[in-house]
Design an enzyme around this catalytic site. Sequence first.
Site, mmCIF file in Angstrom:
data_model
loop_
_atom_site.group_PDB
_atom_site.id
_atom_site.type_symbol
_atom_site.label_atom_id
_atom_site.label_comp_id
_atom_site.label_asym_id
_atom_site.label_seq_id
_atom_site.Cartn_x
_atom_site.Cartn_y
_atom_site.Cartn_z
ATOM 1 N N ASN A 9 2.652 -0.713 -9.016
ATOM 2 C CA ASN A 9 3.749 0.159 -8.595
ATOM 3 C C ASN A 9 3.291 0.900 -7.344
ATOM 4 O O ASN A 9 2.508 1.841 -7.423
ATOM 5 C CB ASN A 9 4.052 1.150 -9.736
ATOM 6 C CG ASN A 9 5.053 2.223 -9.324
ATOM 7 O OD1 ASN A 9 5.714 2.106 -8.287
ATOM 8 N ND2 ASN A 9 5.161 3.271 -10.126
ATOM 9 N N TRP A 10 3.797 0.454 -6.197
ATOM 10 C CA TRP A 10 3.332 1.027 -4.929
ATOM 11 C C TRP A 10 3.927 2.408 -4.668
ATOM 12 O O TRP A 10 3.501 3.101 -3.776
ATOM 13 C CB TRP A 10 3.690 0.096 -3.770
ATOM 14 C CG TRP A 10 2.930 -1.197 -3.753
ATOM 15 C CD1 TRP A 10 2.110 -1.704 -4.727
ATOM 16 C CD2 TRP A 10 2.908 -2.160 -2.688
ATOM 17 N NE1 TRP A 10 1.594 -2.909 -4.339
ATOM 18 C CE2 TRP A 10 2.064 -3.219 -3.095
ATOM 19 C CE3 TRP A 10 3.525 -2.244 -1.432
ATOM 20 C CZ2 TRP A 10 1.818 -4.326 -2.277
ATOM 21 C CZ3 TRP A 10 3.292 -3.349 -0.618
ATOM 22 C CH2 TRP A 10 2.445 -4.374 -1.048
ATOM 23 N N LYS A 11 4.946 2.783 -5.422
ATOM 24 C CA LYS A 11 5.668 4.045 -5.164
ATOM 25 C C LYS A 11 6.108 4.076 -3.693
ATOM 26 O O LYS A 11 6.426 3.027 -3.153
ATOM 27 C CB LYS A 11 4.786 5.228 -5.558
ATOM 28 C CG LYS A 11 4.215 5.060 -6.978
ATOM 29 C CD LYS A 11 3.548 6.266 -7.522
ATOM 30 C CE LYS A 11 3.048 5.943 -8.933
ATOM 31 N NZ LYS A 11 2.444 7.080 -9.598
ATOM 32 N N HIS A 91 10.675 5.624 -14.617
ATOM 33 C CA HIS A 91 9.340 6.138 -14.303
ATOM 34 C C HIS A 91 9.364 7.665 -14.399
ATOM 35 O O HIS A 91 10.362 8.299 -14.068
ATOM 36 C CB HIS A 91 8.916 5.696 -12.899
ATOM 37 C CG HIS A 91 7.478 5.998 -12.622
ATOM 38 N ND1 HIS A 91 7.046 7.254 -12.266
ATOM 39 C CD2 HIS A 91 6.368 5.222 -12.709
ATOM 40 C CE1 HIS A 91 5.722 7.225 -12.134
ATOM 41 N NE2 HIS A 91 5.294 6.004 -12.386
ATOM 42 N N GLU A 93 8.202 9.917 -12.627
ATOM 43 C CA GLU A 93 8.530 10.625 -11.384
ATOM 44 C C GLU A 93 10.039 10.669 -11.176
ATOM 45 O O GLU A 93 10.583 11.646 -10.667
ATOM 46 C CB GLU A 93 7.809 9.950 -10.203
ATOM 47 C CG GLU A 93 6.325 10.273 -10.219
ATOM 48 C CD GLU A 93 5.420 9.206 -9.652
ATOM 49 O OE1 GLU A 93 5.904 8.312 -8.929
ATOM 50 O OE2 GLU A 93 4.200 9.264 -9.944
ATOM 51 N N GLU A 163 3.176 5.416 -20.212
ATOM 52 C CA GLU A 163 2.463 6.138 -19.162
ATOM 53 C C GLU A 163 2.467 7.625 -19.477
ATOM 54 O O GLU A 163 3.435 8.331 -19.171
ATOM 55 C CB GLU A 163 3.150 5.923 -17.807
ATOM 56 C CG GLU A 163 3.239 4.481 -17.372
ATOM 57 C CD GLU A 163 3.388 4.352 -15.864
ATOM 58 O OE1 GLU A 163 2.548 3.685 -15.265
ATOM 59 O OE2 GLU A 163 4.321 4.940 -15.299
ATOM 60 N N GLY A 169 -1.835 9.423 -11.750
ATOM 61 C CA GLY A 169 -2.330 9.908 -10.468
ATOM 62 C C GLY A 169 -3.317 11.061 -10.589
ATOM 63 O O GLY A 169 -3.635 11.720 -9.598
ATOM 64 N N SER A 208 -3.791 6.106 -14.186
ATOM 65 C CA SER A 208 -5.170 6.102 -13.669
ATOM 66 C C SER A 208 -5.995 4.906 -14.140
ATOM 67 O O SER A 208 -7.188 5.039 -14.402
ATOM 68 C CB SER A 208 -5.874 7.424 -14.010
ATOM 69 O OG SER A 208 -5.189 8.503 -13.398
HETATM 70 P P1 PGA Z 1 -1.540 5.744 -11.311
HETATM 71 O O1 PGA Z 1 0.042 5.596 -11.466
HETATM 72 O O2 PGA Z 1 -2.154 4.421 -11.637
HETATM 73 O O3 PGA Z 1 -1.745 6.132 -9.867
HETATM 74 O O4 PGA Z 1 -1.965 6.812 -12.252
HETATM 75 C C1 PGA Z 1 0.611 4.814 -12.489
HETATM 76 C C2 PGA Z 1 2.120 4.856 -12.386
HETATM 77 O O5 PGA Z 1 2.672 5.903 -12.030
HETATM 78 O O6 PGA Z 1 2.796 3.847 -12.658
#
Ligand code: PGA
Length: 248
Positions: A9-11, A91, A93, A163, A169, A208
Site C-alpha cells: 500500500n503505497w498510500k 483503511h 487512515e 491492521e 507507520g 510496521s
Molecule cells: P505500515 O502501513 O506498514 O507503514 O505500518 C501499513 C498500512 O497502513 O497498510
Amino acid sequence: MRRKIVAGNWKMNGDAELVRDVAAQAADAISGAELVVCPPYTLLSAAANHLPTGVGLGAQNVSEYSSGAYTGEVSAAMLLEMGCRYVIVGHSERRALFGEDSPRVAAKFSAAKEAGLIPILCVGETLAERDAQRTEVVVAEQVGAVFEAVGSHAFSAAVIAYEPVWAIGTGRTATPEQAQSVHACIRQRVAEHDADSAASLPILYGGSVKPDNAEQIFAQEDIDGGLIGGASLNAEGFLKIHRAVVGG
Ligand code: PGA
C-alpha cells in the site's frame, strides 16, 4: 490451502521510478504467493503497463457509487477497466481522516464486489480500544457491517487485512501472538456466517511489517500474508517480505 498474498500500500507516495523498480524486482518474484501493488490512482496505468503478468494491481479506495455527479470519485468499474484486480477499502487512515464509517466502508466493499474487484477490507483497533480490551468488539463491528450490507457470502471472494491502528507507520508491530489471536477471531466471525469462505479467506496482517520481522509474523497459523505500507516503497525490501511469506 489458502492463498498467500503480500500487498504493498503505497498510500500517497511513489512515482514512475518506483513503478519501474518494483516491476524489475517482481520479474524474479517467487511463486507460491501472490504479489499485489496498490499505488495511487495516477500511477495505476503505468503500473498496469510495467508490472509483469501475475502481479496483482490494486487501488487504495473506490467510490460506493457506480457513476454520476460525484466530482473527484472513481468507480469500481473504472478501476477494473484500468487493470485492477483488487481495491483496499476501509483503511484506518480513511476511517480516521476522511470520515468513512463502517456502513460507508461496507457500501464501498459491496460496490467493489459487484463490479468484480476483490476488496481488501481493513479492520483494526486503536490503542485506546486495545487498552480497554475492546479489540474483538471493534473488529467484529467492522466485519459485521459488511455482512449486513452484502449478506452471508460477503467474504467468498475477498481479503481481510487486520491492521492495529497503533502499529501503522509507528515501527511498533503487534507480536505474532497478538496478531494470530485477532486473526483467529476474525476467521471465527466469518465462519459463523459461512464456513467455506472462512476456510479460504486470506487474512493479512498490516502494521510496521519489515523484511526482518515478516517471517515471524507470517509463520502464524491464521496469518496469510501482509499489507505493507512504508516497507513497500523500497522494491528490494518489499520483495524480501514477499519471499518471507512462502518461507513462513
Ligand atoms: P505500515 O502501513 O506498514 O507503514 O505500518 C501499513 C498500512 O497502513 O497498510
